[in-house]
Design a protein around this motif. Structure first.
Motif, PDB file in Angstrom:
ATOM      1  N   VAL A 204      30.311  41.641  25.690  1.00  0.00           N
ATOM      2  CA  VAL A 204      30.305  42.960  25.887  1.00  0.00           C
ATOM      3  C   VAL A 204      31.229  43.742  26.131  1.00  0.00           C
ATOM      4  N   CYS A 205      32.513  43.275  26.644  1.00  0.00           N
ATOM      5  CA  CYS A 205      33.863  44.175  26.847  1.00  0.00           C
ATOM      6  C   CYS A 205      34.836  42.979  26.520  1.00  0.00           C
ATOM      7  N   VAL A 206      36.667  43.189  26.728  1.00  0.00           N
ATOM      8  CA  VAL A 206      36.930  42.300  27.211  1.00  0.00           C
ATOM      9  C   VAL A 206      38.722  43.133  27.514  1.00  0.00           C
ATOM     10  N   ARG A 232      35.423  58.959  32.895  1.00  0.00           N
ATOM     11  CA  ARG A 232      36.557  58.905  33.729  1.00  0.00           C
ATOM     12  C   ARG A 232      37.671  59.455  33.889  1.00  0.00           C
ATOM     13  N   GLY A 233      38.117  59.219  32.355  1.00  0.00           N
ATOM     14  CA  GLY A 233      39.645  59.294  32.289  1.00  0.00           C
ATOM     15  C   GLY A 233      40.456  57.793  32.303  1.00  0.00           C
ATOM     16  N   LYS A 234      41.415  58.397  31.540  1.00  0.00           N
ATOM     17  CA  LYS A 234      42.729  57.501  31.915  1.00  0.00           C
ATOM     18  C   LYS A 234      42.927  56.254  31.551  1.00  0.00           C
ATOM     19  N   CYS A 235      41.361  55.595  30.650  1.00  0.00           N
ATOM     20  CA  CYS A 235      41.559  54.186  30.313  1.00  0.00           C
ATOM     21  C   CYS A 235      41.141  54.884  29.170  1.00  0.00           C
ATOM     22  N   TRP A 236      41.756  53.454  28.178  1.00  0.00           N
ATOM     23  CA  TRP A 236      41.710  53.581  26.623  1.00  0.00           C
ATOM     24  C   TRP A 236      40.809  52.905  26.090  1.00  0.00           C
ATOM     25  N   LEU A 237      40.099  53.224  25.253  1.00  0.00           N
ATOM     26  CA  LEU A 237      38.248  52.342  25.045  1.00  0.00           C
ATOM     27  C   LEU A 237      38.632  52.924  23.353  1.00  0.00           C
ATOM     28  N   GLN A 238      37.864  51.145  22.765  1.00  0.00           N
ATOM     29  CA  GLN A 238      37.906  51.066  21.509  1.00  0.00           C
ATOM     30  C   GLN A 238      36.610  50.120  20.901  1.00  0.00           C
ATOM     31  N   TRP A 239      36.323  50.669  20.269  1.00  0.00           N
ATOM     32  CA  TRP A 239      35.147  49.653  19.479  1.00  0.00           C
ATOM     33  C   TRP A 239      35.650  48.559  18.551  1.00  0.00           C
ATOM     34  N   GLN A 240      35.546  47.366  18.100  1.00  0.00           N
ATOM     35  CA  GLN A 240      35.666  46.787  17.098  1.00  0.00           C
ATOM     36  C   GLN A 240      34.037  45.699  17.063  1.00  0.00           C
ATOM     37  N   GLU A 241      34.067  45.432  15.945  1.00  0.00           N
ATOM     38  CA  GLU A 241      33.388  44.169  15.531  1.00  0.00           C
ATOM     39  C   GLU A 241      33.802  43.434  15.462  1.00  0.00           C
ATOM     40  N   VAL A 242      33.452  41.850  15.741  1.00  0.00           N
ATOM     41  CA  VAL A 242      33.806  40.373  15.465  1.00  0.00           C
ATOM     42  C   VAL A 242      32.824  39.399  15.694  1.00  0.00           C
ATOM     43  N   ALA A 243      32.425  39.211  14.187  1.00  0.00           N
ATOM     44  CA  ALA A 243      31.848  38.214  13.738  1.00  0.00           C
ATOM     45  C   ALA A 243      30.544  38.411  13.917  1.00  0.00           C
ATOM     46  N   GLY A 244      30.081  39.993  13.286  1.00  0.00           N
ATOM     47  CA  GLY A 244      29.054  40.589  13.423  1.00  0.00           C
ATOM     48  C   GLY A 244      28.935  41.470  14.525  1.00  0.00           C
ATOM     49  N   GLN A 245      29.634  41.136  15.845  1.00  0.00           N
ATOM     50  CA  GLN A 245      28.809  41.560  17.013  1.00  0.00           C
ATOM     51  C   GLN A 245      29.808  42.595  17.692  1.00  0.00           C
ATOM     52  N   ARG A 246      29.030  43.729  18.101  1.00  0.00           N
ATOM     53  CA  ARG A 246      30.259  44.841  18.696  1.00  0.00           C
ATOM     54  C   ARG A 246      31.001  43.801  20.089  1.00  0.00           C
TER      55      ARG A 246
END
Length: 307
Positions: A204-206, A232-246
């Protein structure tokens, strides 16, 4: 080996003479702001969506994460179970695990855990003083909605803990794996990503310290989490794909913390501040005074140290 399972109010003699934390921060352990925010978000969303099920923690140390989790039981029939060896080296399943206990957790005692937990809650969780290998026999399949795994760092044990989490979780349940990327815990990293590649665990997330996943459908969790943290703001967020998983990467150390559990031993002003997520007035005033009087280089160093 015998599993010790107890719940309810501990006898006064059991925790007599032990330190009583006055704030959540005084409970020994490691719980960084990003993970405080994520635990609160996931557990609150389960409550708001009326997800029912038990909570389980494998590995408790002094109770910091257990104190937080204990505030999210949503119904009288729900149960919170904590499984840890605590101060019983004879309960270690093998010599490698016994050596890990002696090296890293020699001061851990069940009495200290109980004293810390009862500083914030009226009743203890169900406590199993045993290796986590007993979990499949003691926790019913499909009974849990949230499982936190933070016990052994040895691959063989973490692999078994993840398998146990899969069995006890309901289809929409969430598992959180601690130390999935720390330099001193390669066994946890190996077991975590092996579960993703081979056992159907879906990220889901890390955060920097914890992996959040499910054997259900992760996208509704991901989309809602991304939208709320972005707002909310003040959050660093980034999407990545790892082994075919979002996968969503989350950093929120500068974001406002959630409301933290309030100790029954807190002074009134500190209790009010803890409930609001703000520092007590005297502490805040002292920090402002220090910022005014100290040279800028020392002020910056102190702020970095606090972070």
């Amino acid at each position: 080996m015998t599993t010790t399972a107890t719940s309810g109010q501990a006898p006064p003699a059991a925790t007599q003479g032990l330190p009583r934390p006055r704030t959540f921060d005084e409970v020994p352990g490691w719980f960084y702001r990003t993970d405080l925010i994520l635990f609160d978000w996931f557990l609150s969303r389960q409550r708001d969506r009326e997800h029912r099920g038990d909570l389980l923690e494998m590995g408790a140390y002094m109770g910091k994460s257990a104190v937080l989790m204990g505030g999210y039981l949503n119904a009288p029939e729900e149960r919170f179970t904590v499984c840890d060896l605590f101060d019983d080296p004879e309960a270690a399943p093998d010599k490698a695990n016994e050596r890990e206990m002696e090296r890293s957790y020699s001061t851990l005692t069940r009495r200290a855990f109980e004293a810390n937990y009862l500083s914030f809650h009226d009743e203890l969780p169900v406590i199993m003083q045993a290796p986590t290998s007993v979990v499949p026999d003691e926790v019913a399949d499909g009974s849990c909605r949230f499982v936190h795994v933070d016990a052994s760092h040895l691959y063989e044990h973490v692999h078994g803990d993840i398998a146990a989490a899969r069995d006890v979780l309901a289809p929409e349940g969430l598992v959180v794996l601690d130390d999935y990327r720390s330099d001193h815990t390669p066994g946890v990293a190996c077991a975590t990503w092996q579960a993703v590649l081979e056992s159907g665990l879906r990220p889901v997330c890390v955060s920097s310290h914890k992996f959040y996943g499910t054997w259900g459908e992760p996208r509704p969790w991901q989309d809602a989490l991304h939208a709320e943290l972005r707002a909310r703001g003040k959050c660093w967020l980034q999407w990545q794909e790892v082994a075919g998983q979002r996968l969503l990467l989350v950093g929120a150390r500068k974001a406002d913390p959630p409301s933290l559990p309030v100790s029954r031993h807190a002074p009134p002003a500190a209790a009010t501040a803890a409930a609001s997520g703000k520092p007590a007035p005297r502490a805040a005033a002292a920090r402002r005074l220090a910022a005014d009087l100290l040279p800028p280089v020392m002020t910056r160093a102190l702020r970095r140290a606090r972070r």
